[in-house]
Write a protein that holds these residues in place. Structure first.
Motif, short mmCIF file in Angstrom:
data_model
loop_
_atom_site.label_atom_id
_atom_site.label_comp_id
_atom_site.label_asym_id
_atom_site.label_seq_id
_atom_site.Cartn_x
_atom_site.Cartn_y
_atom_site.Cartn_z
N GLU A 5 95.04 23.06 108.31
CA GLU A 5 95.62 23.71 107.13
C GLU A 5 96.15 22.67 106.14
N VAL A 6 96.77 21.63 106.65
CA VAL A 6 97.26 20.55 105.77
C VAL A 6 96.08 19.89 105.07
N MET A 7 95.02 19.61 105.81
CA MET A 7 93.83 18.98 105.23
C MET A 7 93.23 19.85 104.13
N GLU A 8 93.18 21.13 104.36
CA GLU A 8 92.61 22.05 103.37
C GLU A 8 93.44 22.05 102.09
N GLN A 9 94.75 22.05 102.23
CA GLN A 9 95.60 22.01 101.05
C GLN A 9 95.48 20.67 100.31
N ALA A 10 95.28 19.59 101.05
CA ALA A 10 95.16 18.27 100.43
C ALA A 10 93.93 18.20 99.55
N ARG A 11 92.87 18.87 99.96
CA ARG A 11 91.62 18.81 99.16
C ARG A 11 91.80 19.40 97.78
N GLY A 12 92.76 20.27 97.62
CA GLY A 12 93.01 20.84 96.30
C GLY A 12 94.08 20.10 95.53
N ALA A 13 94.67 19.08 96.16
CA ALA A 13 95.80 18.38 95.53
C ALA A 13 95.50 16.94 95.18
N MET A 14 94.35 16.41 95.62
CA MET A 14 94.02 15.01 95.41
C MET A 14 92.84 14.88 94.46
N GLY A 15 92.65 13.68 93.98
CA GLY A 15 91.48 13.46 93.16
C GLY A 15 91.80 12.66 91.92
N PRO A 16 90.73 12.26 91.23
CA PRO A 16 89.33 12.64 91.48
C PRO A 16 88.61 11.77 92.52
#
Length: 339
Positions: A5-16
């Motif tokens: 769940e943490v990993m999934e949320q990180a994918r929407g919070a990092m970038g590009p």
């Protein structure tokens, strides 16, 4: 929260640049700098990770059945497991604008202390970065290791005065940061240090001093000669020099040369508790982990750090039990296949 769940949320919070990949192995980011990748063709990061995966552990459960102790003491500070968060800087540049360096260090130091470990904090061209790191360490009872870049001696002296006031249990310098592309031609200048210069820096610290960025036996011996109490076997995640060997490859020789005379930590591509076990079996006293802690903070802040530390501890304890090691002192090279 679960790790996934943490990993999934990180994918929407990092970038590009950082994709918060399911496995942080350098394949997707390769040579993205700015970003989390490596220098040159980008294989340094990949090699670090891959060499840990090539090592196999020896299972042996014909042994006494008793609890496993993962605790570790570094320069008087006891932590729940031999893992420290590595210093990471330029957060907005490399990982996305959710956090700047000050906010990241503030979360990381407190979260690591709460989770039973400690964080190394980064430095930056903006003096406020180290000021914020020192404040975070002071707020958490000195539970942290400020890591000063190899600036000129005048700037280092100013930074030392600042961080000593926070009363950390150790102070570090990532000497290999001399090779970071974004630190070249900067003011204040950063660069390599002689043994004599390093000895002067160690004396300034007035704390147990750790030199991060050692990749050869000769380098380890020079750090020892300069008075360092510890080293981190590290190639800066592949970010400072292309086509270096991995840390796992050079670690055994360095341990054989200076082990017992100074504390030896290692980083680079370590991701799981099994990887931690392998590093200890090769002779390291403890490890640093960098990029995954960034993902945890971007994904869920302090809760992400707690989730990851719990995962590492469970994996390390399970591996120790299945290999017949009930304390960190029991772990040996004979627990790795082929050694």
């Amino acid at each position: 929260m679960t790790y996934q769940e943490v990993m999934e949320q990180a994918r929407g919070a990092m970038g590009p640049y950082c994709k918060a990949c399911p496995v942080c192995n350098g394949l997707a980011c390769r040579n993205t700098v700015p970003g989390p990748g490596a220098k040159g063709i980008g294989t340094g990061f990949i090699r670090n990770y891959q060499k840990w995966q090539e090592l196999c552990v020896n299972m042996d459960t014909i042994c006494e059945n008793k609890p496993v102790d993962t605790s570790f003491t570094l320069f008087g500070r006891t932590v729940d497991l031999p893992v420290f968060a590595a210093p990471v800087g330029a957060m907005t540049l490399h990982y996305g604008d959710k956090y700047n360096d000050l906010a990241y260090n503030d979360i990381l130091v407190a979260a690591c202390a709460e989770a039973g470990i400690a964080a190394f904090t980064g430095d930056g061209t903006d003096p406020a970065v180290m000021e914020g790191a020192a404040a975070a360490i002071a707020k958490n009872g000195g539970c942290g290791v400020p890591t000063v870049k190899p600036w000129n001696l005048e700037t280092i002296r100013q930074k030392m005065d600042l961080v000593k006031a926070a009363d950390p249990f150790a102070i570090a310098m990532d000497i290999d940061a001399a090779g970071l592309p974004f630190l070249k031609n900067m003011t204040p200048p950063a660069g390599s240090k002689t043994v004599e210069e390093l000895r002067e820096i160690v004396a300034m610290a007035e704390k147990s001093f750790i030199v991060k960025g050692i990749m050869t036996v000769a380098g380890a011996k020079k750090a020892l000669e300069a008075g360092a109490k510890g080293i981190v076997v590290s190639n800066h995640g592949g970010r400072v020099l292309d086509q270096c060997p991995s840390t796992a490859e050079v670690l055994p020789a360095i341990v054989d040369a200076v082990g017992g005379r100074m504390t030896i930590l290692v980083d680079g591509g370590i991701r799981t508790g099994i990887d931690v076990f392998k590093a200890l079996a090769l002779g390291a006293d403890a490890v640093l982990i960098g990029r995954p802690f960034v993902t945890m903070v971007y994904g869920a802040g302090a809760e992400g750090v707690k989730t990851y530390v719990e995962k590492l501890k469970a994996e390390l304890a399970d591996t120790m039990a299945m290999c017949g090691a009930h304390s960190l002192a029991d772990i040996s090279r004979s627990m790795l296949y082929g050694f």
